[in-house]
Design a protein around this motif. Structure first.
Motif, PDB file in Angstrom:
ATOM      1  N   THR A 227       0.832  -1.204   0.000  1.00 40.73           N
ATOM      2  CA  THR A 227       0.000   0.000   0.000  1.00 40.73           C
ATOM      3  C   THR A 227       0.869   1.258   0.000  1.00 40.73           C
ATOM      4  OG1 THR A 227      -1.777  -1.180   1.132  1.00 40.73           O
ATOM      5  CG2 THR A 227      -1.848   1.227   1.206  1.00 40.73           C
ATOM      6  N   LEU A 228       1.944   1.259   0.780  1.00 44.72           N
ATOM      7  CA  LEU A 228       2.867   2.404   0.773  1.00 44.72           C
ATOM      8  C   LEU A 228       3.528   2.574  -0.593  1.00 44.72           C
ATOM      9  CD1 LEU A 228       4.523   2.017   4.287  1.00 44.72           C
ATOM     10  CD2 LEU A 228       3.102   3.922   3.514  1.00 44.72           C
ATOM     11  N   GLU A 229       3.855   1.453  -1.229  1.00 43.24           N
ATOM     12  CA  GLU A 229       4.440   1.538  -2.578  1.00 43.24           C
ATOM     13  C   GLU A 229       3.425   2.090  -3.572  1.00 43.24           C
ATOM     14  OE1 GLU A 229       7.063   1.110  -5.892  1.00 43.24           O
ATOM     15  OE2 GLU A 229       7.269   1.581  -3.761  1.00 43.24           O
ATOM     16  N   LEU A 230       2.184   1.680  -3.457  1.00 45.42           N
ATOM     17  CA  LEU A 230       1.135   2.212  -4.319  1.00 45.42           C
ATOM     18  C   LEU A 230       0.971   3.719  -4.098  1.00 45.42           C
ATOM     19  CD1 LEU A 230      -1.100   1.706  -6.381  1.00 45.42           C
ATOM     20  CD2 LEU A 230      -2.602   1.105  -4.475  1.00 45.42           C
ATOM     21  N   ALA A 231       1.023   4.164  -2.855  1.00 45.67           N
ATOM     22  CA  ALA A 231       0.933   5.600  -2.553  1.00 45.67           C
ATOM     23  C   ALA A 231       2.119   6.357  -3.144  1.00 45.67           C
ATOM     24  CB  ALA A 231       0.855   5.822  -1.052  1.00 45.67           C
ATOM     25  N   ARG A 232       3.290   5.749  -3.105  1.00 43.97           N
ATOM     26  CA  ARG A 232       4.475   6.380  -3.703  1.00 43.97           C
ATOM     27  C   ARG A 232       4.275   6.556  -5.204  1.00 43.97           C
ATOM     28  NH1 ARG A 232       8.364   5.635  -6.904  1.00 43.97           N
ATOM     29  NH2 ARG A 232       7.856   3.460  -7.265  1.00 43.97           N
ATOM     30  N   ILE A 233       3.782   5.508  -5.866  1.00 45.00           N
ATOM     31  CA  ILE A 233       3.531   5.582  -7.306  1.00 45.00           C
ATOM     32  C   ILE A 233       2.464   6.634  -7.601  1.00 45.00           C
ATOM     33  CG2 ILE A 233       2.580   4.301  -9.269  1.00 45.00           C
ATOM     34  CD1 ILE A 233       3.880   1.760  -7.963  1.00 45.00           C
ATOM     35  N   ALA A 234       1.388   6.642  -6.830  1.00 39.96           N
ATOM     36  CA  ALA A 234       0.281   7.576  -7.055  1.00 39.96           C
ATOM     37  C   ALA A 234       0.736   9.029  -6.942  1.00 39.96           C
ATOM     38  CB  ALA A 234      -0.851   7.297  -6.069  1.00 39.96           C
ATOM     39  N   THR A 235       1.596   9.302  -5.982  1.00 37.02           N
ATOM     40  CA  THR A 235       2.062  10.673  -5.782  1.00 37.02           C
ATOM     41  C   THR A 235       3.297  11.005  -6.614  1.00 37.02           C
ATOM     42  OG1 THR A 235       3.373  10.014  -3.859  1.00 37.02           O
ATOM     43  CG2 THR A 235       1.124  10.803  -3.453  1.00 37.02           C
ATOM     44  N   GLN A 236       3.751  10.029  -7.381  1.00 31.14           N
ATOM     45  CA  GLN A 236       4.922  10.190  -8.242  1.00 31.14           C
ATOM     46  C   GLN A 236       6.156  10.603  -7.458  1.00 31.14           C
ATOM     47  OE1 GLN A 236       3.639  12.791 -11.416  1.00 31.14           O
ATOM     48  NE2 GLN A 236       2.210  11.288 -12.191  1.00 31.14           N
ATOM     49  N   SER A 237       6.269  10.086  -6.259  1.00 33.58           N
ATOM     50  CA  SER A 237       7.421  10.383  -5.416  1.00 33.58           C
ATOM     51  C   SER A 237       8.599   9.502  -5.823  1.00 33.58           C
ATOM     52  CB  SER A 237       7.071  10.120  -3.947  1.00 33.58           C
ATOM     53  OG  SER A 237       8.214  10.272  -3.140  1.00 33.58           O
ATOM     54  N   ALA A 238       9.760  10.099  -5.909  1.00 29.56           N
ATOM     55  CA  ALA A 238      10.966   9.331  -6.231  1.00 29.56           C
ATOM     56  C   ALA A 238      11.446   8.531  -5.022  1.00 29.56           C
ATOM     57  CB  ALA A 238      12.072  10.274  -6.710  1.00 29.56           C
ATOM     58  N   GLU A 239      11.101   8.989  -3.841  1.00 31.69           N
ATOM     59  CA  GLU A 239      11.536   8.348  -2.597  1.00 31.69           C
ATOM     60  C   GLU A 239      10.377   7.611  -1.948  1.00 31.69           C
ATOM     61  OE1 GLU A 239      14.706   8.357  -1.453  1.00 31.69           O
ATOM     62  OE2 GLU A 239      15.218   9.429  -3.293  1.00 31.69           O
ATOM     63  N   PRO A 240      10.662   6.562  -1.190  1.00 34.06           N
ATOM     64  CA  PRO A 240       9.599   5.871  -0.456  1.00 34.06           C
ATOM     65  C   PRO A 240       8.901   6.815   0.519  1.00 34.06           C
ATOM     66  CG  PRO A 240      11.661   4.639  -0.336  1.00 34.06           C
ATOM     67  CD  PRO A 240      11.973   5.962  -0.965  1.00 34.06           C
ATOM     68  N   LEU A 241       7.603   6.632   0.675  1.00 35.36           N
ATOM     69  CA  LEU A 241       6.875   7.402   1.674  1.00 35.36           C
ATOM     70  C   LEU A 241       7.149   6.792   3.042  1.00 35.36           C
ATOM     71  CD1 LEU A 241       3.428   7.947  -0.083  1.00 35.36           C
ATOM     72  CD2 LEU A 241       5.443   9.405  -0.096  1.00 35.36           C
ATOM     73  N   ARG A 242       7.271   7.619   4.037  1.00 31.52           N
ATOM     74  CA  ARG A 242       7.565   7.146   5.391  1.00 31.52           C
ATOM     75  C   ARG A 242       6.273   7.077   6.205  1.00 31.52           C
ATOM     76  NH1 ARG A 242      12.837   6.845   6.199  1.00 31.52           N
ATOM     77  NH2 ARG A 242      14.214   8.056   4.871  1.00 31.52           N
ATOM     78  N   LEU A 243       6.035   5.914   6.766  1.00 30.74           N
ATOM     79  CA  LEU A 243       4.879   5.721   7.620  1.00 30.74           C
ATOM     80  C   LEU A 243       5.135   6.417   8.948  1.00 30.74           C
ATOM     81  CD1 LEU A 243       2.148   4.199   8.000  1.00 30.74           C
ATOM     82  CD2 LEU A 243       3.499   2.394   9.072  1.00 30.74           C
ATOM     83  N   SER A 244       4.232   7.319   9.338  1.00 29.56           N
ATOM     84  CA  SER A 244       4.399   7.986  10.628  1.00 29.56           C
ATOM     85  C   SER A 244       3.381   7.493  11.652  1.00 29.56           C
ATOM     86  CB  SER A 244       4.301   9.508  10.481  1.00 29.56           C
ATOM     87  OG  SER A 244       3.042   9.884   9.981  1.00 29.56           O
ATOM     88  N   ARG A 245       2.230   7.005  11.161  1.00 33.36           N
ATOM     89  CA  ARG A 245       1.212   6.519  12.092  1.00 33.36           C
ATOM     90  C   ARG A 245       0.284   5.550  11.382  1.00 33.36           C
ATOM     91  NH1 ARG A 245      -3.204  10.187  15.354  1.00 33.36           N
ATOM     92  NH2 ARG A 245      -3.965   8.508  16.665  1.00 33.36           N
ATOM     93  N   LEU A 246       0.023   4.451  12.024  1.00 30.04           N
ATOM     94  CA  LEU A 246      -0.965   3.495  11.540  1.00 30.04           C
ATOM     95  C   LEU A 246      -2.191   3.648  12.433  1.00 30.04           C
ATOM     96  CD1 LEU A 246      -1.667   1.209   9.606  1.00 30.04           C
ATOM     97  CD2 LEU A 246      -0.591  -0.383  11.225  1.00 30.04           C
ATOM     98  N   ARG A 247      -3.204   4.346  11.917  1.00 26.68           N
ATOM     99  CA  ARG A 247      -4.412   4.621  12.716  1.00 26.68           C
ATOM    100  C   ARG A 247      -5.235   3.360  12.927  1.00 26.68           C
ATOM    101  NH1 ARG A 247      -6.333   9.796  13.444  1.00 26.68           N
ATOM    102  NH2 ARG A 247      -4.992  11.419  12.624  1.00 26.68           N
ATOM    103  N   SER A 248      -5.429   2.599  11.857  1.00 29.18           N
ATOM    104  CA  SER A 248      -6.158   1.331  11.971  1.00 29.18           C
ATOM    105  C   SER A 248      -5.768   0.422  10.817  1.00 29.18           C
ATOM    106  CB  SER A 248      -7.671   1.550  11.980  1.00 29.18           C
ATOM    107  OG  SER A 248      -8.109   2.047  10.740  1.00 29.18           O
ATOM    108  N   ALA A 249      -5.777  -0.867  11.097  1.00 28.18           N
ATOM    109  CA  ALA A 249      -5.482  -1.883  10.081  1.00 28.18           C
ATOM    110  C   ALA A 249      -6.432  -3.041  10.318  1.00 28.18           C
ATOM    111  CB  ALA A 249      -4.036  -2.323  10.172  1.00 28.18           C
ATOM    112  N   LYS A 250      -7.440  -3.135   9.474  1.00 26.50           N
ATOM    113  CA  LYS A 250      -8.427  -4.203   9.615  1.00 26.50           C
ATOM    114  C   LYS A 250      -8.237  -5.186   8.462  1.00 26.50           C
ATOM    115  CE  LYS A 250     -11.700  -1.079  11.757  1.00 26.50           C
ATOM    116  NZ  LYS A 250     -12.954  -0.353  11.606  1.00 26.50           N
TER     117      LYS A 250
END
Length: 128
Positions: free
Chosen positions: A62-85
């Motif tokens: 999911t983080l990789e998909l977010a990186r692709i979606a935002t066209q970020s060259a660098e990995p996005l850093r997870l700062s908080r996991l609010r919920s994971a179901k």
């Protein structure tokens, strides 16, 4: 153990290939369909005879998909996991529609669906 790209810390050979990431008419909403490859390296040993995608790998993907979606060259850093179901196991060979929504700067929601059934619902935050 750092959950940021945790699955790749365990096995750096792990990669995710999403066929196409589409942005919807709504700004900040992306989606893709992904068939979990049977040879995905994180499935080895998790669990023999009944493989399922580890939860940390679903977050990693999911983080990789977010990186692709935002066209970020660098990995996005997870700062908080609010919920994971995790409502049902994510199995190799099955196709999941993953919808990713950017709620506000750094706040995200991701839903993984298999047909009409919700498999995963994630709410998390990222930082630069």
């Amino acid at each position: 153990f750092n959950i940021l790209y945790g699955a790749r810390m365990i096995n750096p050979k792990l990669t995710y290939r999403f066929p196409q990431v589409e942005e919807s008419n709504e700004s900040g909403v992306w989606s893709t369909e992904w068939t979990v490859p049977a040879d995905l390296v994180c499935l080895e040993g998790h669990f023999p005879g009944e493989p399922i995608l580890p939860a940390v790998a679903s977050l990693d993907a999911t983080l990789e998909l977010a990186r692709i979606a935002t066209q970020s060259a660098e990995p996005l850093r997870l700062s908080r996991l609010r919920s994971a179901k995790h409502l049902q196991p994510v199995r190799p060979g099955l196709t999941y529609r993953i919808q990713l929504e950017r709620k506000e700067a750094g706040a995200w929601r991701a839903r993984w669906e298999n047909g009409q059934a919700l498999a995963i619902d994630l709410n998390f935050e990222t930082r630069d």
